[in-house]
Design a protein around this motif. Structure first.
Motif, PDB file in Angstrom:
ATOM      1  N   VAL A 148      -6.037  -0.819  11.760  1.00 28.92           N
ATOM      2  CA  VAL A 148      -5.245  -0.383  10.606  1.00 28.92           C
ATOM      3  C   VAL A 148      -5.945   0.729   9.822  1.00 28.92           C
ATOM      4  O   VAL A 148      -5.349   1.776   9.547  1.00 28.92           O
ATOM      5  CB  VAL A 148      -4.885  -1.575   9.682  1.00 28.92           C
ATOM      6  N   MET A 152      -4.556   4.501   9.721  1.00 29.76           N
ATOM      7  CA  MET A 152      -4.045   5.038   8.452  1.00 29.76           C
ATOM      8  C   MET A 152      -4.792   6.297   8.037  1.00 29.76           C
ATOM      9  O   MET A 152      -4.180   7.255   7.560  1.00 29.76           O
ATOM     10  CB  MET A 152      -4.147   3.979   7.348  1.00 29.76           C
ATOM     11  N   ARG A 156      -2.726   9.657   7.679  1.00 22.53           N
ATOM     12  CA  ARG A 156      -2.629  10.291   6.354  1.00 22.53           C
ATOM     13  C   ARG A 156      -3.339  11.642   6.336  1.00 22.53           C
ATOM     14  O   ARG A 156      -2.921  12.546   5.632  1.00 22.53           O
ATOM     15  CB  ARG A 156      -3.174   9.367   5.272  1.00 22.53           C
ATOM     16  N   SER A 171      -6.066   1.556  -2.813  1.00 26.79           N
ATOM     17  CA  SER A 171      -4.695   1.132  -2.513  1.00 26.79           C
ATOM     18  C   SER A 171      -4.577   0.591  -1.093  1.00 26.79           C
ATOM     19  O   SER A 171      -3.937  -0.441  -0.863  1.00 26.79           O
ATOM     20  CB  SER A 171      -3.717   2.298  -2.690  1.00 26.79           C
ATOM     21  N   LEU A 172      -5.186   1.275  -0.129  1.00 23.95           N
ATOM     22  CA  LEU A 172      -5.145   0.811   1.259  1.00 23.95           C
ATOM     23  C   LEU A 172      -5.763  -0.580   1.390  1.00 23.95           C
ATOM     24  O   LEU A 172      -5.181  -1.479   2.010  1.00 23.95           O
ATOM     25  CB  LEU A 172      -5.884   1.799   2.175  1.00 23.95           C
ATOM     26  N   GLN A 175      -3.594  -3.166  -1.107  1.00 25.38           N
ATOM     27  CA  GLN A 175      -2.180  -3.374  -0.806  1.00 25.38           C
ATOM     28  C   GLN A 175      -1.898  -3.694   0.659  1.00 25.38           C
ATOM     29  O   GLN A 175      -0.874  -4.291   0.968  1.00 25.38           O
ATOM     30  CB  GLN A 175      -1.376  -2.142  -1.212  1.00 25.38           C
ATOM     31  N   VAL A 176      -2.807  -3.298   1.550  1.00 27.92           N
ATOM     32  CA  VAL A 176      -2.562  -3.532   2.976  1.00 27.92           C
ATOM     33  C   VAL A 176      -3.569  -4.518   3.568  1.00 27.92           C
ATOM     34  O   VAL A 176      -3.196  -5.558   4.099  1.00 27.92           O
ATOM     35  CB  VAL A 176      -2.590  -2.193   3.771  1.00 27.92           C
ATOM     36  N   MET A 177      -4.841  -4.188   3.462  1.00 22.68           N
ATOM     37  CA  MET A 177      -5.844  -4.986   4.168  1.00 22.68           C
ATOM     38  C   MET A 177      -6.043  -6.381   3.564  1.00 22.68           C
ATOM     39  O   MET A 177      -6.072  -7.367   4.301  1.00 22.68           O
ATOM     40  CB  MET A 177      -7.186  -4.243   4.236  1.00 22.68           C
ATOM     41  N   LEU A 180      -3.317  -8.750   4.376  1.00 19.93           N
ATOM     42  CA  LEU A 180      -3.335  -8.987   5.815  1.00 19.93           C
ATOM     43  C   LEU A 180      -4.451  -9.953   6.217  1.00 19.93           C
ATOM     44  O   LEU A 180      -4.307 -10.720   7.174  1.00 19.93           O
ATOM     45  CB  LEU A 180      -3.532  -7.642   6.524  1.00 19.93           C
TER      46      LEU A 180
END
Length: 183
Positions: A148, A152, A156, A171-172, A175-177, A180
């Protein structure tokens, strides 16, 4: 040493004029040597660039240990950004942006073995340590989860032109990792 000067010149050319602007003549001039000295060592532009990238790309091999998975991943992202924004990193990005598919195939080993696999392995190590501390769910070290962050960053950078300021890393990760990875 002449070989080092030629490799440095190739990286300089790639990071300033890009793949399409790089010439063996320009590399030779930058290394203050003749074109024949370059061709004796590397029969093609592709061979020269592969060797220059292999020799010049910074190694991302320091596993951060900041006490939490979140902080470790943020630090790892910063290390990866430093590698991507180094002169060899910019040279690699020039190759990725400008090469056709057939030419890009020549650089697959440099990209995968020199950049992606070491980064993914560091992420996997951070995840394992997080599992041991109870911060990360079991199974979080699978290939897709570990891909991921590099995916990303590449997306990006290449598609969105992002230079990855720290707030994008935050944010990555937040909000994502972290969602997850949550146990």
């Amino acid at each position: 040493m002449l070989e080092r000067a030629i490799l440095e010149s190739a990286l300089e050319q790639l990071s300033t004029v890009g793949w399409s602007g790089l010439t063996m003549e320009g590399v030779a001039a930058g290394a203050q040597t003749g074109k024949a000295a370059v061709y004796r060592r590397w029969p093609s532009k592709e061979d020269l660039v592969v060797n220059a990238l292999q020799a010049g790309l910074p190694k991302v091999d320091d596993v951060p240990d900041c006490g939490s998975v979140r902080e470790d991943l943020l630090q790892l992202c910063r290390q990866m950004r430093a590698a991507m924004t180094s002169r060899p990193g910019y040279a690699l990005m020039a190759v990725l942006h400008e090469c056709d598919t057939a030419t890009a195939e020549r650089f697959h080993g440099v990209i995968v073995e020199g950049v992606i696999e070491p980064s993914v392995e560091l992420i996997r190590q951070v995840m394992r340590r997080g599992m041991e501390r109870g911060e990360v769910r079991s199974g979080a070290t699978d290939q897709y989860v570990c891909d991921v962050i590099p995916a990303m960053m590449m997306y990006r950078s290449k598609v969105c032109g992002s230079e990855w300021p720290d707030e994008e890393f935050v944010s990555l990760i937040d909000q994502v990792m972290m969602p997850l990875l949550r146990p």
